[in-house]
Design an enzyme around this catalytic site. Structure first.
Site, PDB file in Angstrom:
ATOM      1  N   TYR A 111      -1.305   1.165 -13.480  1.00  0.00           N
ATOM      2  CA  TYR A 111      -0.740   1.166 -12.134  1.00  0.00           C
ATOM      3  C   TYR A 111       0.194  -0.025 -11.927  1.00  0.00           C
ATOM      4  O   TYR A 111      -0.100  -1.129 -12.375  1.00  0.00           O
ATOM      5  CB  TYR A 111      -1.856   1.102 -11.085  1.00  0.00           C
ATOM      6  CG  TYR A 111      -1.295   1.110  -9.688  1.00  0.00           C
ATOM      7  CD1 TYR A 111      -0.919   2.313  -9.103  1.00  0.00           C
ATOM      8  CD2 TYR A 111      -1.067  -0.065  -8.986  1.00  0.00           C
ATOM      9  CE1 TYR A 111      -0.359   2.333  -7.849  1.00  0.00           C
ATOM     10  CE2 TYR A 111      -0.505  -0.049  -7.726  1.00  0.00           C
ATOM     11  CZ  TYR A 111      -0.147   1.153  -7.162  1.00  0.00           C
ATOM     12  OH  TYR A 111       0.422   1.181  -5.922  1.00  0.00           O
ATOM     13  N   TRP A 113       4.228  -1.433  -9.890  1.00  0.00           N
ATOM     14  CA  TRP A 113       5.563  -1.156  -9.355  1.00  0.00           C
ATOM     15  C   TRP A 113       6.691  -1.338 -10.350  1.00  0.00           C
ATOM     16  O   TRP A 113       7.793  -0.880 -10.123  1.00  0.00           O
ATOM     17  CB  TRP A 113       5.813  -2.020  -8.119  1.00  0.00           C
ATOM     18  CG  TRP A 113       5.429  -1.330  -6.865  1.00  0.00           C
ATOM     19  CD1 TRP A 113       4.197  -0.845  -6.533  1.00  0.00           C
ATOM     20  CD2 TRP A 113       6.295  -1.021  -5.758  1.00  0.00           C
ATOM     21  NE1 TRP A 113       4.247  -0.270  -5.279  1.00  0.00           N
ATOM     22  CE2 TRP A 113       5.516  -0.379  -4.780  1.00  0.00           C
ATOM     23  CE3 TRP A 113       7.636  -1.259  -5.486  1.00  0.00           C
ATOM     24  CZ2 TRP A 113       6.034   0.055  -3.562  1.00  0.00           C
ATOM     25  CZ3 TRP A 113       8.155  -0.841  -4.273  1.00  0.00           C
ATOM     26  CH2 TRP A 113       7.353  -0.176  -3.328  1.00  0.00           C
TER      27      TRP A 113
END
Ligand SMILES: Nc1nc2c(c(=O)[nH]1)N[C@H]1C(S)=C(S)[C@@H](COP(=O)(O)OP(=O)(O)OC[C@H]3O[C@@H](n4cnc5c(=O)[nH]c(N)nc54)[C@H](O)[C@@H]3O)O[C@H]1N2
Ligand SMILES: Nc1nc2c(c(=O)[nH]1)N[C@H]1C(S)=C(S)[C@@H](COP(=O)(O)OP(=O)(O)OC[C@H]3O[C@@H](n4cnc5c(=O)[nH]c(N)nc54)[C@H](O)[C@@H]3O)O[C@H]1N2
Ligand SMILES: [Mo]
Length: 771
Positions: A111, A113
């Site tokens: 996970y 960005w």
């Protein structure tokens, strides 16, 4: 000679000024009305001492010392190795783990960005590589909105993020709406960003336009500055995590006064009667009236009654941000906000009704959507296993355990190799002490990073990657109609390489290079993805050819306009002709499906559950302050914490913590002091900022300061820098979503009297040359 080049980041588009291959500065674009100061500060980090310059392997791992439990992950020195050696180590280890433990023992949920760019998408690259190699255990949902993503499809149907095109845009709000009631506010600091990039920041001006049109705003939040000053919002400070109780009190007031929209509730919703029985106390003997809500939320009975009247009198919009659901029982405020909007009479009217995530990024409420843009193609994952994203530490600690998730039973897999690329779990996960214990379980942790952040320091093999400034690509943000060119503005630092190049080398060793690269070079791929996008949109008429785009830096995509499936306007007009994709075709105030799961922490209709940690919990005797660990204004999560803008915000090198003056005075804390924030899980240092923008009883410490434990192996050890996840609880929202509940944590705070330890967050670990 200076050259000016286009840059695209999650916090906007900029111009890089480059001289003889050297990055001199980053400037805002002329056409961006509200550029983010994070951009210019990136220059400071580009070549700082935290850059990972060469592949590095943890000494104990390299020496073949025991790898699991009790290993020295996070404390050991690293040995720098050649790329060839690193590729051999990683490919051999992948082969070993797959053959001995099966493909599901490889964790590729990864996970995070990462950076903007359609081709160099870190997770896309990793997951394509791992899927071609046999598969991997994935993660599901996000740290942003896990509770929302699981509950909303039950309540309003559709894809978890379909709300984005179904809620009113700012323009329509300015035109039609009279009152916006915002649970968690509309913080402009958050609209600096858009996942994937953006060309022009618009939220500030759009909000301003609403105010100029006479829209009134109410900010229900523990922090006043969650709405911009120019909105002149009425501030109703709320005890954190009690929004559901406030909404129930408003709903009860509407019901007993007969102000609710009976017609809409009857035609377009199901289950109102069963919910109403709960509201009036038929089920549990507790009337959820305004006085009851006032006792829980700290908002006065009068204010709650007044809100019920104004919401039903006027054309109104009820909005909730994401933080309210990143909490214990985070599903409830989301579900309840939909119910409240359905009762208020504005649901499905232009510019009114319900919405979520406004101003959480410069995308939500700005535009409904844009034409689709090609990205690195995904390969189906042969392994069906997944874990809810925030259950990573549980999985590492308790393989084989069975957990609930959205009506399913999941067996947590045994993970032997964790491969992280494009995320920072030692920033983003809750209870970092627990995570560091769990992190000792796998045989091997491989991380691709550009900087020696805490996740890199806790890895076994660190492969240095090129940043978004160091490779060719193009960007397209969420809903943003612009494509922005991202030419490489400088060479990768040291020996770092793109994620793609690393995976291509690994794929070559493992025998599937051609499948992975499709025999394209990186620049072929970038051109290919652009041309694919252009062809799908009809060619010349839609977009210029690649070379023209690259020269002009920007191109504009067609916007998507409705009607969108699941529109509340269509539902109000004719629920039979335009049903939602819920089981009933209507808004589910009562969900038979959720009820059938039989969860004790998520019933068939929204209801109030006491959070495990909140200001009225017994624990508040010892830890009387609610910790709000919100998004940082000065960076994106942990990214560019080493950038100029974030560094300038630190107080004596520590992350600022905002405290109410009365709370500070009672503890002898003065502005600018270093303080210790602590609870039973851990402690951190931070720099005190005093402000009555935060309600007493609350302290605000943003996420993202690189975690800097004094003794990395030791549970509860002091963090010198100020990462709130040293303090938060790793507790699921509920059995339904298993989402993170970062915003349910109590702490105490005191002046720090000891000798001030030096912050080592940005210092690389001890690095040894190969022997
Ligand atoms: N207490 C608390 N915790 C929270 C939250 C909260 O509100 N409170 N919020 C949560 C939320 S909403 C989120 S979204 C998460 C965010 O958590 P993350 O998304 O994990 O945070 P980032 O700092 O953006 O991490 C991205 C990492 O990827 C690296 N990176 C950037 N580009 C590339 C690339 O091209 N390749 C590779 N290999 N690496 C790259 C960066 O250097 C950085 O280390 O945090 C969550 N954690
Ligand atoms: N500058 C910047 N912008 C960002 C990000 C970033 O890292 N930096 N991260 C982006 C990401 S990934 C996401 S998911 C979004 C997140 O968007 P949000 O989750 O909306 O953002 P936060 O800043 O965490 O929280 C906003 C406010 O919610 C309030 N709040 C917290 N708990 C409660 C509560 O229980 N009740 C009420 N009523 N209010 C509460 C706090 O006062 C807080 O300031 O932001 C995005 N925008
Ligand atoms: Mo997020």
């Amino acid at each position: 000679m200076e050259r000016r080049m286009s840059v695209a980041t999650h916090w906007g588009s900029f111009v890089a000024v480059v001289d003889s291959g050297r990055l001199v500065r980053i400037e805002p674009r002329d056409d961006d009305p509200a550029p983010s100061p994070i951009g210019p500060g990136m220059v400071v980090a580009a070549d700082d001492s935290a850059r990972v310059l060469r592949p590095a392997v943890r000494r104990g791992w390299l020496n073949g010392e025991p790898r699991t439990h009790g290993a020295a992950r996070g404390t050991d020195a690293f040995v720098e190795v050649s790329w060839d050696h690193a590729i051999t180590l990683v490919s051999d280890e992948l082969r070993r783990v797959r053959s001995q433990h099966g493909d599901s023992a490889v964790f590729g949920g990864s996970y995070g960005w990462a950076s903007a760019g359609r081709f160099h998408n870190a997770q896309g690259q990793l997951q394509r590589f791992l899927a071609l190699g046999g598969g991997y255990t994935d993660s599901r949902n996000t740290y942003s909105t896990a509770a929302l993503e699981v509950i909303l499809p039950h309540v309003i149907g559709g894809h978890p993020w379909s709300y984005q095109s179904r809620m009113p845009m700012w323009g329509a709000i300015a035109e039609h709406c009279e009152l916006v009631v915002a649970f968690g506010g509309l913080a402009l600091k958050n609209s600096q960003i858009n996942p994937g990039g953006l060309a022009k920041h618009q939220t500030r001006d759009l909000q301003r336009r609403c105010r100029e049109a006479g829209v009134e705003f109410v900010n229900i939040s523990p922090i006043r500055s969650d709405t911009a000053d120019f909105l002149d919002a009425e501030w109703l400070p709320v005890v954190p995590n009690t929004d559901t109780a406030a909404m129930l009190g408003i709903a009860h007031t509407m019901l007993v006064n007969g102000w609710h929209d009976e017609d809409f509730l009857r035609r377009c919703c199901v289950g109102f009667d069963r919910f109403a029985a709960y509201l009036v106390g038929e089920l549990d003997g507790v009337r959820k009236d305004a006085a009851w809500a006032a006792g829980i939320t700290g908002i006065s009975r009068e204010a709650i009654t007044d809100l019920a009247r104004r919401l039903t009198d006027r054309r109104s919009l009820i909005v909730v941000n994401y933080a309210v659901q990143r909490a214990d029982h985070g599903e409830q405020p989301i579900w309840m906000s939909v119910v409240l909007a359905a009762m208020a009479g504005s649901m499905g009217r232009p510019g009114c009704g319900w919405g979520t995530g406004y101003a959480t990024m410069d995308a939500t409420g700005v535009a409904e959507g844009r034409a689709s843009v090609a990205t690195i193609p995904a390969v189906p994952n042969p392994v069906p296993d997944f874990i809810p994203v925030a259950r990573i530490a549980d999985t590492l600690l308790h393989p084989g355990e069975v957990i609930d998730y959205d009506g399913k039973r999941l067996t947590l897999p045994e993970l032997r190799l964790v491969y992280w690329c494009g995320g920072n779990p030692f920033h983003h996960h809750q209870d970092l002490h627990r995570l560091s214990r769990a992190w000792q379980a796998p045989d091997t942790v491989v991380v691709h990073e550009a900087w020696w952040n805490t996740t890199a320091k806790f890895a076994d093999i660190v492969l240095p990657v090129a940043t978004g400034l160091e490779r060719d690509d193009f960007a397209a943000g969420f809903s943003d109609p612009h494509l922005v060119a991202m030419p490489k503005v400088r060479e990768p630092a040291g020996e770092s390489r793109t994620d793609h190049r690393i995976f291509a080398a690994l794929a070559a060793r493992l025998g599937f290079e051609r499948e992975f690269t499709e025999s394209r070079s990186e620049s072929d791929w970038v051109r290919h993805l652009y041309e694919q996008t252009r062809a799908a949109l009809g060619g010349d008429a839609a977009l210029p050819g690649f070379d023209d785009f690259w020269r002009n830096s920007t191109a504009e995509l067609p916007a998507l306009t409705g009607p969108f499936h699941g529109s509340f306007e269509a539902l109000r007009a004719d629920p039979r002709r335009s049903p939602l994709s819920t089981p009933s075709g209507r808004i589910e105030i009562f969900s038979e499906e959720i009820d059938s799961f039989g969860y004790d922490d998520c019933a068939g209709h929204p209801r109030w559950y006491e959070p495990a940690e909140w200001l009225h919990a017994g624990l508040s005797d010892r830890f009387p302050l609610h910790l709000i660990s919100n998004q940082p204004a000065s960076r994106l999560h942990s990214q560019y914490d080493n950038g100029g803008h974030s560094l300038a915000s630190k107080i004596r090198g520590r992350e600022p913590v905002t405290i109410h003056p009365s709370v500070a005075a009672a503890r002898g804390i003065e502005s600018g002091m270093v303080v210790r924030v602590y609870n039973d899980r851990g402690s951190c240092l931070a720099g005190a900022v005093l402000s009555d923008d935060v309600m007493p009883g609350v302290v605000q410490l943003a996420t993202g300061a690189w975690w800097d434990p004094v003794r990395p192996g030791l549970s509860g050890t002091l963090d010198r820098h100020g990462n709130p996840n040293a303090l938060t609880a790793d507790r699921p929202c509920s059995r339904l979503s298993q989402g993170p509940s970062a915003l349910s944590a109590l702490v105490e705070i005191e002046p720090y009297d000891g000798p001030l330890p030096e912050v080592l967050a940005f210092a690389p670990p001890s690095l040894e040359p190969p022997s």
